[in-house]
Design an enzyme around this catalytic site. Sequence first.
Site, mmCIF file in Angstrom:
data_model
loop_
_atom_site.group_PDB
_atom_site.id
_atom_site.type_symbol
_atom_site.label_atom_id
_atom_site.label_comp_id
_atom_site.label_asym_id
_atom_site.label_seq_id
_atom_site.Cartn_x
_atom_site.Cartn_y
_atom_site.Cartn_z
ATOM 1 N N ASN A 81 1.225 -0.945 0.066
ATOM 2 C CA ASN A 81 0.360 0.060 0.111
ATOM 3 C C ASN A 81 0.746 1.137 0.660
ATOM 4 O O ASN A 81 1.729 1.379 -0.099
ATOM 5 C CB ASN A 81 -0.634 0.055 0.989
ATOM 6 C CG ASN A 81 -0.520 0.140 2.429
ATOM 7 O OD1 ASN A 81 0.521 0.608 2.977
ATOM 8 N ND2 ASN A 81 -0.893 -0.937 3.099
ATOM 9 N N ASP A 114 -3.827 -6.936 5.072
ATOM 10 C CA ASP A 114 -5.411 -6.931 5.505
ATOM 11 C C ASP A 114 -5.385 -8.613 4.637
ATOM 12 O O ASP A 114 -5.261 -9.645 5.499
ATOM 13 C CB ASP A 114 -6.621 -6.784 5.469
ATOM 14 C CG ASP A 114 -6.435 -5.577 6.378
ATOM 15 O OD1 ASP A 114 -6.262 -6.103 7.418
ATOM 16 O OD2 ASP A 114 -7.105 -4.710 5.719
ATOM 17 N N LYS A 164 9.803 -16.769 -10.437
ATOM 18 C CA LYS A 164 8.664 -15.648 -11.048
ATOM 19 C C LYS A 164 8.171 -16.170 -12.116
ATOM 20 O O LYS A 164 8.087 -17.291 -12.742
ATOM 21 C CB LYS A 164 9.535 -15.118 -11.838
ATOM 22 C CG LYS A 164 9.213 -12.931 -12.183
ATOM 23 C CD LYS A 164 9.968 -12.637 -13.064
ATOM 24 C CE LYS A 164 9.146 -11.644 -13.992
ATOM 25 N NZ LYS A 164 9.913 -11.026 -15.183
ATOM 26 N N PHE A 214 -5.134 2.842 14.493
ATOM 27 C CA PHE A 214 -4.747 4.356 13.451
ATOM 28 C C PHE A 214 -6.351 3.587 13.128
ATOM 29 O O PHE A 214 -6.398 2.504 12.402
ATOM 30 C CB PHE A 214 -4.001 4.984 12.566
ATOM 31 C CG PHE A 214 -2.904 5.681 12.909
ATOM 32 C CD1 PHE A 214 -1.624 5.043 14.115
ATOM 33 C CD2 PHE A 214 -2.281 6.646 12.799
ATOM 34 C CE1 PHE A 214 -1.336 6.620 14.970
ATOM 35 C CE2 PHE A 214 -1.934 8.323 13.224
ATOM 36 C CZ PHE A 214 -0.985 7.466 13.605
ATOM 37 N N LYS A 258 -13.415 -0.078 15.166
ATOM 38 C CA LYS A 258 -12.154 -0.451 15.085
ATOM 39 C C LYS A 258 -11.428 -0.667 16.915
ATOM 40 O O LYS A 258 -11.498 -1.885 16.870
ATOM 41 C CB LYS A 258 -11.534 -0.204 13.897
ATOM 42 C CG LYS A 258 -11.296 -0.731 13.249
ATOM 43 C CD LYS A 258 -10.549 0.272 12.025
ATOM 44 C CE LYS A 258 -10.702 0.021 10.238
ATOM 45 N NZ LYS A 258 -10.120 0.820 9.480
ATOM 46 N N LYS A 283 -10.609 -4.376 18.321
ATOM 47 C CA LYS A 283 -9.060 -4.132 18.885
ATOM 48 C C LYS A 283 -8.607 -3.210 19.830
ATOM 49 O O LYS A 283 -7.386 -4.038 20.571
ATOM 50 C CB LYS A 283 -8.026 -3.414 17.271
ATOM 51 C CG LYS A 283 -8.915 -3.707 15.642
ATOM 52 C CD LYS A 283 -7.650 -2.900 15.069
ATOM 53 C CE LYS A 283 -8.091 -3.644 13.758
ATOM 54 N NZ LYS A 283 -7.418 -4.073 13.123
HETATM 55 O O1 PMT Z 1 2.975 6.085 5.620
HETATM 56 P P1 PMT Z 1 2.235 6.960 5.901
HETATM 57 O O2 PMT Z 1 2.320 7.744 4.495
HETATM 58 O O3 PMT Z 1 2.789 8.591 6.756
HETATM 59 O O4 PMT Z 1 0.545 7.260 5.490
HETATM 60 C C1 PMT Z 1 0.296 7.554 7.300
HETATM 61 C C2 PMT Z 1 -1.126 6.161 7.731
HETATM 62 C C3 PMT Z 1 -2.306 7.328 6.127
HETATM 63 C C4 PMT Z 1 -0.723 4.979 6.785
HETATM 64 C C5 PMT Z 1 -1.104 6.576 8.742
HETATM 65 O O5 PMT Z 1 -1.233 7.481 9.146
HETATM 66 C C6 PMT Z 1 -2.561 5.445 9.166
HETATM 67 O O6 PMT Z 1 -3.295 5.868 9.060
HETATM 68 N N1 PMT Z 1 -2.240 4.237 9.916
HETATM 69 C C7 PMT Z 1 -2.676 2.982 9.592
HETATM 70 C C8 PMT Z 1 -3.578 2.534 8.460
HETATM 71 C C9 PMT Z 1 -4.524 1.783 8.304
HETATM 72 O O7 PMT Z 1 -3.765 0.051 8.735
HETATM 73 O O8 PMT Z 1 -5.601 1.400 8.975
HETATM 74 P P2 PMT Z 1 -6.233 0.043 8.705
HETATM 75 O O9 PMT Z 1 -7.804 0.629 8.944
HETATM 76 O O10 PMT Z 1 -6.490 -0.675 7.852
HETATM 77 O O11 PMT Z 1 -6.136 0.025 10.305
HETATM 78 C C10 PMT Z 1 -6.797 0.205 11.821
HETATM 79 C C11 PMT Z 1 -6.209 -0.564 12.857
HETATM 80 O O12 PMT Z 1 -5.124 -1.486 12.864
HETATM 81 C C12 PMT Z 1 -4.158 0.448 12.498
HETATM 82 O O13 PMT Z 1 -3.359 0.975 14.006
HETATM 83 C C13 PMT Z 1 -3.363 -0.722 11.744
HETATM 84 O O14 PMT Z 1 -2.099 -0.644 12.576
HETATM 85 C C14 PMT Z 1 -3.844 -2.392 12.375
HETATM 86 N N2 PMT Z 1 -3.671 -3.115 11.948
HETATM 87 C C15 PMT Z 1 -4.864 -2.852 10.332
HETATM 88 C C16 PMT Z 1 -4.220 -4.452 9.897
HETATM 89 C C17 PMT Z 1 -3.863 -5.982 10.316
HETATM 90 N N3 PMT Z 1 -3.914 -7.327 10.116
HETATM 91 N N4 PMT Z 1 -3.460 -6.156 11.725
HETATM 92 C C18 PMT Z 1 -3.840 -4.307 12.062
HETATM 93 O O15 PMT Z 1 -3.012 -4.612 13.569
#
Ligand code: PMT
Length: 408
Positions: free
Chosen positions: A215, A284, A294, A329, A343, A347
């Site tokens: 991403n 995810d 490849k 986040f 979320k 979580k």
């Molecule tokens: O890196 P930059 O370019 O500065 O951009 C910053 C950002 C936009 C990436 C950052 O500010 C941000 O929003 N990060 C979280 C992105 C994200 O994965 O969001 P989500 O809504 O998909 O996940 C929610 C939370 O679960 C996040 O804290 C994530 O780290 C966590 N997560 C997600 C997927 C997963 N399999 N396991 C997790 O623990």
Amino acid sequence: MKSGETGQLAGKNVLLGVTGGIGAYKAAYLVRELQRQGAVVSVVMTESATRFIAPLTMETLSGHPVGLDMFSLTEERTIGHIDRAGWADVFLVAPATANYIGKAACGIADDLLTTITLAVTCPVVLAPAMNSRMWAHPAVRKNLETLVQRGVYVVWPGEGELACREEGPGRLAETGDIVKTVAGCFEAGDLSDIRVLITAGPTREPLDPVRFISNRSSGRMGFALAKAAVRRGARVQIISGPVEVAAPAEASVRRVNTAREMLSQIEQVLPDSDWLVMAAAVADFAPSSVHKDKVKKGDMLELTLTLARNPDILETLKPFKGGRLFVGFAAETRDMLENARKKAKEKGLDLIVANDVSGQETGFETDENSGVILDQGDLAEEVPRMTKLQMADRILDAALKVWKEKGN
Ligand code: PMT
């Protein structure tokens, strides 16, 4: 003792650089305000700054000889550019023009001020001021971004009517805000007893030896959090996906590629951490199988990829949370608050930063961000658009508040 002299600036040496913009006249007010807070101020001006405000004004107000010329025998004999740089506890440039910002970003040293800029080792604060179209120019943005990545503090300009009669952002920030940022450089570390684990960047999920799913995360938000936490005295461990951002020297960094690797590294470090801040954009899904060689296109007109769910790191760690503080986040393109709250609940988070990533100016790959910090209750602190470093401080402030409320 005058009021204010017991603050963070009491007895601190502030080297004030003034560059050539109309806001230069406000540098006189800055000298007075810094002195009112107990600072000792010495001024260096560029040649163009002297067209806007007389060196005599700055010399009279500061009570110190103003630095003007690299090649002045008298100036260099009494206090040379290296001495000035070494004298400073903090180096403030206000106003900082687009020209100065460009030179500082590129390491050009063609006058006294830019030479000092390369020689200082103390914290650096810039207060840019310029026409709003210059402020929006990609070259200025890129240069500022470079400086921010190097740890320079930027006091964002204000919006309103500019000297050129145009409306928009670009006006030198208020004197009080600039002085507050300068004073902030000396704040005692309010996170000094706290061990903070921060994740940053994307994960890469391989399909074959040359391709992967990932991403747009650049790691800037996570690394800004690390920089802010280090500055506030925390012991910081970063676990990062592949990014190009420089980590603060004081933090330890573990590099990973996949979500599973990130989980495994977090599991190792979590027992020695008080806070987990998940700024990483974890994939995810990952390809169900990784090809050893490849994948060849051959006669294929279509390729169907089967993806499998990655573990959700925060959900996996929820049972092992103990007394720790978890901050997540939520990167959202719609129904931001509703999705973020959901979320946070699923979580087991103490705080979640809801991030609108639908625009071009904030979110992924930008130097600025905005959002809403939500706790488990009704708290919703709106964070307007600001640098990721500034936003990092807001997030850490909110985290510290909850941490204390938990009885720590
Ligand atoms: O890196 P930059 O370019 O500065 O951009 C910053 C950002 C936009 C990436 C950052 O500010 C941000 O929003 N990060 C979280 C992105 C994200 O994965 O969001 P989500 O809504 O998909 O996940 C929610 C939370 O679960 C996040 O804290 C994530 O780290 C966590 N997560 C997600 C997927 C997963 N399999 N396991 C997790 O623990």
